[in-house]
Design an enzyme around this catalytic site. Structure first.
Site, PDB file in Angstrom:
ATOM      1  N   CYS A  77     -29.222  74.115  20.101  1.00 41.38           N
ATOM      2  CA  CYS A  77     -28.831  74.601  21.602  1.00 41.38           C
ATOM      3  C   CYS A  77     -27.414  74.190  21.655  1.00 41.38           C
ATOM      4  O   CYS A  77     -27.093  72.946  21.557  1.00 41.38           O
ATOM      5  CB  CYS A  77     -29.783  74.041  22.506  1.00 41.38           C
ATOM      6  SG  CYS A  77     -29.379  74.613  24.133  1.00 41.38           S
ATOM      7  N   CYS A  83     -27.199  69.322  28.940  1.00 37.41           N
ATOM      8  CA  CYS A  83     -28.200  69.658  29.977  1.00 37.41           C
ATOM      9  C   CYS A  83     -29.211  68.469  30.135  1.00 37.41           C
ATOM     10  O   CYS A  83     -29.591  68.097  31.296  1.00 37.41           O
ATOM     11  CB  CYS A  83     -28.991  70.888  29.081  1.00 37.41           C
ATOM     12  SG  CYS A  83     -30.711  71.121  29.943  1.00 37.41           S
ATOM     13  N   CYS A  86     -33.881  68.673  26.964  1.00 37.83           N
ATOM     14  CA  CYS A  86     -34.576  68.077  25.723  1.00 37.83           C
ATOM     15  C   CYS A  86     -33.705  66.902  25.327  1.00 37.83           C
ATOM     16  O   CYS A  86     -32.741  66.582  25.736  1.00 37.83           O
ATOM     17  CB  CYS A  86     -34.103  69.212  24.678  1.00 37.83           C
ATOM     18  SG  CYS A  86     -34.882  70.969  24.893  1.00 37.83           S
ATOM     19  N   CYS A 163     -32.291  79.417  27.202  1.00 39.12           N
ATOM     20  CA  CYS A 163     -32.891  78.009  26.986  1.00 39.12           C
ATOM     21  C   CYS A 163     -33.986  78.142  25.944  1.00 39.12           C
ATOM     22  O   CYS A 163     -34.843  78.990  25.938  1.00 39.12           O
ATOM     23  CB  CYS A 163     -33.611  77.878  28.257  1.00 39.12           C
ATOM     24  SG  CYS A 163     -34.569  76.222  28.165  1.00 39.12           S
ATOM     25  N   GLN A 287     -50.393  74.358  33.197  1.00 45.52           N
ATOM     26  CA  GLN A 287     -49.464  73.822  31.896  1.00 45.52           C
ATOM     27  C   GLN A 287     -48.538  74.738  31.644  1.00 45.52           C
ATOM     28  O   GLN A 287     -48.613  76.007  31.414  1.00 45.52           O
ATOM     29  CB  GLN A 287     -50.703  73.511  30.939  1.00 45.52           C
ATOM     30  CG  GLN A 287     -51.699  72.490  31.257  1.00 45.52           C
ATOM     31  CD  GLN A 287     -51.156  71.028  31.212  1.00 45.52           C
ATOM     32  OE1 GLN A 287     -50.257  70.680  30.710  1.00 45.52           O
ATOM     33  NE2 GLN A 287     -51.955  70.216  31.400  1.00 45.52           N
ATOM     34  N   TYR A 316     -59.525  64.581  38.628  1.00 37.24           N
ATOM     35  CA  TYR A 316     -58.203  65.407  38.362  1.00 37.24           C
ATOM     36  C   TYR A 316     -58.046  66.748  37.825  1.00 37.24           C
ATOM     37  O   TYR A 316     -57.321  66.878  36.967  1.00 37.24           O
ATOM     38  CB  TYR A 316     -57.265  64.225  37.851  1.00 37.24           C
ATOM     39  CG  TYR A 316     -57.139  62.744  38.039  1.00 37.24           C
ATOM     40  CD1 TYR A 316     -56.283  62.097  39.155  1.00 37.24           C
ATOM     41  CD2 TYR A 316     -58.054  61.974  37.390  1.00 37.24           C
ATOM     42  CE1 TYR A 316     -56.300  60.920  39.192  1.00 37.24           C
ATOM     43  CE2 TYR A 316     -58.166  60.679  37.598  1.00 37.24           C
ATOM     44  CZ  TYR A 316     -57.309  60.084  38.660  1.00 37.24           C
ATOM     45  OH  TYR A 316     -57.229  58.793  39.003  1.00 37.24           O
ATOM     46  N   GLU A 337     -60.285  66.861  42.674  1.00 33.82           N
ATOM     47  CA  GLU A 337     -58.767  67.007  42.706  1.00 33.82           C
ATOM     48  C   GLU A 337     -58.130  66.926  44.370  1.00 33.82           C
ATOM     49  O   GLU A 337     -58.853  67.376  45.153  1.00 33.82           O
ATOM     50  CB  GLU A 337     -58.478  68.644  42.396  1.00 33.82           C
ATOM     51  CG  GLU A 337     -57.326  69.217  42.517  1.00 33.82           C
ATOM     52  CD  GLU A 337     -55.899  68.515  42.234  1.00 33.82           C
ATOM     53  OE1 GLU A 337     -56.058  68.161  40.792  1.00 33.82           O
ATOM     54  OE2 GLU A 337     -54.973  68.203  42.700  1.00 33.82           O
ATOM     55  N   CYS A 412     -50.885  62.082  30.009  1.00 33.84           N
ATOM     56  CA  CYS A 412     -49.491  62.509  29.577  1.00 33.84           C
ATOM     57  C   CYS A 412     -48.701  61.315  29.764  1.00 33.84           C
ATOM     58  O   CYS A 412     -47.451  61.634  29.580  1.00 33.84           O
ATOM     59  CB  CYS A 412     -49.136  63.648  30.877  1.00 33.84           C
ATOM     60  SG  CYS A 412     -49.061  62.844  32.303  1.00 33.84           S
TER      61      CYS A 412
HETATM   62  N1  SAH Z   1     -56.701  68.877  34.581  1.00 32.58           N
HETATM   63  C1  SAH Z   1     -55.741  69.958  35.041  1.00 32.58           C
HETATM   64  C2  SAH Z   1     -54.710  68.842  35.974  1.00 32.58           C
HETATM   65  C3  SAH Z   1     -54.058  67.812  35.438  1.00 32.58           C
HETATM   66  S1  SAH Z   1     -52.642  67.251  36.293  1.00 32.58           S
HETATM   67  C4  SAH Z   1     -55.037  70.477  34.249  1.00 32.58           C
HETATM   68  O1  SAH Z   1     -55.139  70.226  33.007  1.00 32.58           O
HETATM   69  O2  SAH Z   1     -54.500  71.583  34.333  1.00 32.58           O
HETATM   70  C5  SAH Z   1     -53.227  65.835  37.584  1.00 32.58           C
HETATM   71  C6  SAH Z   1     -53.998  66.535  38.638  1.00 32.58           C
HETATM   72  O3  SAH Z   1     -54.254  65.203  39.451  1.00 32.58           O
HETATM   73  C7  SAH Z   1     -52.778  67.206  39.599  1.00 32.58           C
HETATM   74  O4  SAH Z   1     -53.497  68.411  39.664  1.00 32.58           O
HETATM   75  C8  SAH Z   1     -52.925  66.209  40.797  1.00 32.58           C
HETATM   76  O5  SAH Z   1     -52.845  67.011  42.113  1.00 32.58           O
HETATM   77  C9  SAH Z   1     -54.167  65.637  40.713  1.00 32.58           C
HETATM   78  N2  SAH Z   1     -54.196  64.165  41.325  1.00 32.58           N
HETATM   79  C10 SAH Z   1     -53.266  63.334  41.517  1.00 32.58           C
HETATM   80  N3  SAH Z   1     -53.927  62.083  42.072  1.00 32.58           N
HETATM   81  C11 SAH Z   1     -55.391  62.342  42.505  1.00 32.58           C
HETATM   82  C12 SAH Z   1     -56.102  61.594  42.854  1.00 32.58           C
HETATM   83  N4  SAH Z   1     -55.843  60.616  43.281  1.00 32.58           N
HETATM   84  N5  SAH Z   1     -57.239  62.184  43.083  1.00 32.58           N
HETATM   85  C13 SAH Z   1     -57.539  63.591  42.351  1.00 32.58           C
HETATM   86  N6  SAH Z   1     -56.584  64.112  41.932  1.00 32.58           N
HETATM   87  C14 SAH Z   1     -55.539  63.648  42.041  1.00 32.58           C
END
Ligand code: SAH
Length: 455
Positions: A77, A83, A86, A163, A287, A316, A337, A412
């Site tokens: 790039c 930038c 990356c 990009c 994602q 989550y 969530e 992550c």
């Molecule tokens: N499993 C989903 C999202 C993962 S990202 C996927 O793969 O698409 C993490 C998520 O946790 C986000 O959506 C965020 O809003 C949520 N989050 C953050 N803190 C939280 C909490 N204390 N309790 C429940 N959800 C939460």
């Protein structure tokens, strides 16, 4: 008496790079004292100048590479250095796979004292052009609107035509929308005086469906020549499904504001991960690398090893992506969530796929799941996919008490994964294996799935 440091400012020394930091800087140690030096790769020998020393670490500048890494490549790039989006383009993809694997293994051992099987990183066969979402800040130069990225560590906008980690179609759409807005005299937002209008252009594209959403994020409610701009976007971009207007009148780095309305077409675009269909609205989390998301979720499903009789909790759960993947193989899935809008999307996605053995609840995982447990609602299998800060301790304690026979941890951030695995191990679980998956090629990020069983 203060300890004398092994190096002083302006020293010129020979070093060997051992590691990389999260922002891709090389790390070398002088008698145990870490020096961070941009552009060095593990294994390389170099002459460096010490430019800054703190109590526990210092910074250096690379003067001369004396021995290059066999994995060093030229970054393809042209704007890589300015930038900062990356960090690893100067490392071959094979090298990136190895460094991510080593990073996960090191962090698990150092922070969590977890010695488990860490599989080699699963990478992409084509680790470029993978992102399905572009968010481009807009500025102005004499010639009109420019848009691209903020120069590293500044708020100066640099124009960008391409990009290399973005789906090619998104580059083309951003360019067209920029030109159309320019033609009709839209003014760019100016951070310094909080005047002007267009702040960001966001583009989302379904990888499988090819459907495109354009989001114009402006400071005020009005867009000059709005109808003409919409017509031109529709006439020039055949795959367009949705044009959205979001208003953000705050002085903030947060991209989107609270008001979102449809200017043309649908409120959502759709895409598939495997055979599960998702409706994605402008605000929902989805994602950014759908090809690898499928790999990640399949791994989570494999680790859950469902037989059809299990109650599963997906903590989550976002817009229900993992929940719906699991539901096809489980008796019942309960997703939790914190964002209400995401739960609305999750319910809609369940309907869209005709999946009825899922329930979604809005709330904090660390409050909802303990409350369920108190009422006697237990899970056989628990899946967590927390944000970077990891799981709340109250949730981990509930897991330890509830004793689901398996826990699948999607993470992550290896550092918080390691910390949380230690708590679960102390509470009676064993981490059988960890699989790193490369969701973000060319960057230092790495996603992992861990499988734990109750001892
Ligand atoms: N499993 C989903 C999202 C993962 S990202 C996927 O793969 O698409 C993490 C998520 O946790 C986000 O959506 C965020 O809003 C949520 N989050 C953050 N803190 C939280 C909490 N204390 N309790 C429940 N959800 C939460």
């Amino acid at each position: 008496m203060s300890r004398t440091l092994p190096v002083q400012k302006n020293d010129i020394i020979d070093i060997v790079f051992e590691d990389l930091t999260h922002d891709g800087s090389g790390v070398a140690k002088v008698e145990g004292y870490p020096l961070f030096i941009p552009n060095g790769l593990p294994g390389e020998k170099a002459k460096v100048k010490v430019v800054k020393v703190n109590k526990n670490y210092g910074f250096g500048r690379l003067l001369e590479l004396q021995e290059k890494s066999p994995y060093r490549v030229d970054a393809p790039c042209p704007i890589y250095k300015e930038c900062g989006g990356c960090q690893l383009q100067h490392l071959s993809y094979e090298g990136q796979m190895q460094i991510k694997h080593k990073h996960v293994k090191d962090v698990l051992t150092r922070i969590g004292k977890i010695n488990t099987l860490v599989h080699p990183t699963i990478g992409m066969s084509e680790p470029w052009r993978y992102r399905n979402k572009a968010q481009v800040p807009i500025g102005e130069q004499e010639g009109g609107l420019i848009g691209g990225f903020y120069q590293q560590r500044s708020h100066q906008i640099i124009n960008m035509e391409a990009c290399l980690i973005q789906q090619e179609e998104n580059d083309a759409v951003v360019k067209q929308v920029k030109e159309i807005c320019n033609k009709y005299g839209v003014k760019a937002y100016n951070e310094a005086n909080h005047k002007g209008d267009l702040r960001h252009i966001m583009v989302r594209r379904g990888l499988i469906t090819g459907e495109i959403m354009v989001v114009l994020i402006t400071r005020t409610n009005e867009i000059v020549h709005k109808n003409k701009i919409v017509d031109e976007i529709v006439n020039n971009i055949p795959s367009i499904k949705s044009i959205i207007h979001n208003v953000n009148n705050k002085k903030t780095n947060v991209i989107m504001g609270d008001s979102t309305k449809v200017l043309w077409g649908e409120e959502t675009i759709t895409d598939y991960i495997g055979d599960v269909k998702f409706a994605i609205s402008a605000r929902s989390f989805y994602q950014v690398n759908p090809e690898q998301t499928k790999v990640l979720y399949n791994k989570a499903l494999e680790y859950a090893d469902l037989k059809g009789e299990e109650n599963v909790i997906d903590a989550y759960c976002g817009i229900g992506t993992i929940s719906l993947f699991l539901a096809k193989k489980a008796k019942q899935v309960f997703g939790v969530e914190i964002v209400p809008q995401a739960i609305e999307d999750a319910k809609r996605n369940a309907e869209l796929n005709d999946i009825h053995n899922v329930d979604f609840a809005v709330g904090k995982a660390e409050e909802v799941i303990p409350a369920w447990y108190k009422k006697g609602n237990e899970a056989d299998i628990l899946v967590v996919d927390p944000p970077r800060k990891g799981c709340d301790d109250a949730l981990l304690q509930t897991i330890v008490e509830m004793k689901p026979k398996k826990v699948v941890y999607v993470s992550c951030n290896p550092a918080t994964l390691a910390r949380d695995l230690r708590v679960l191990e102390d509470g009676g679980y064993q981490t059988l294996e960890v699989q790193p998956v490369d969701m973000f090629p060319q960057t230092m990020h790495v996603e992992c799935v861990a499988q734990l069983i109750l001892n």
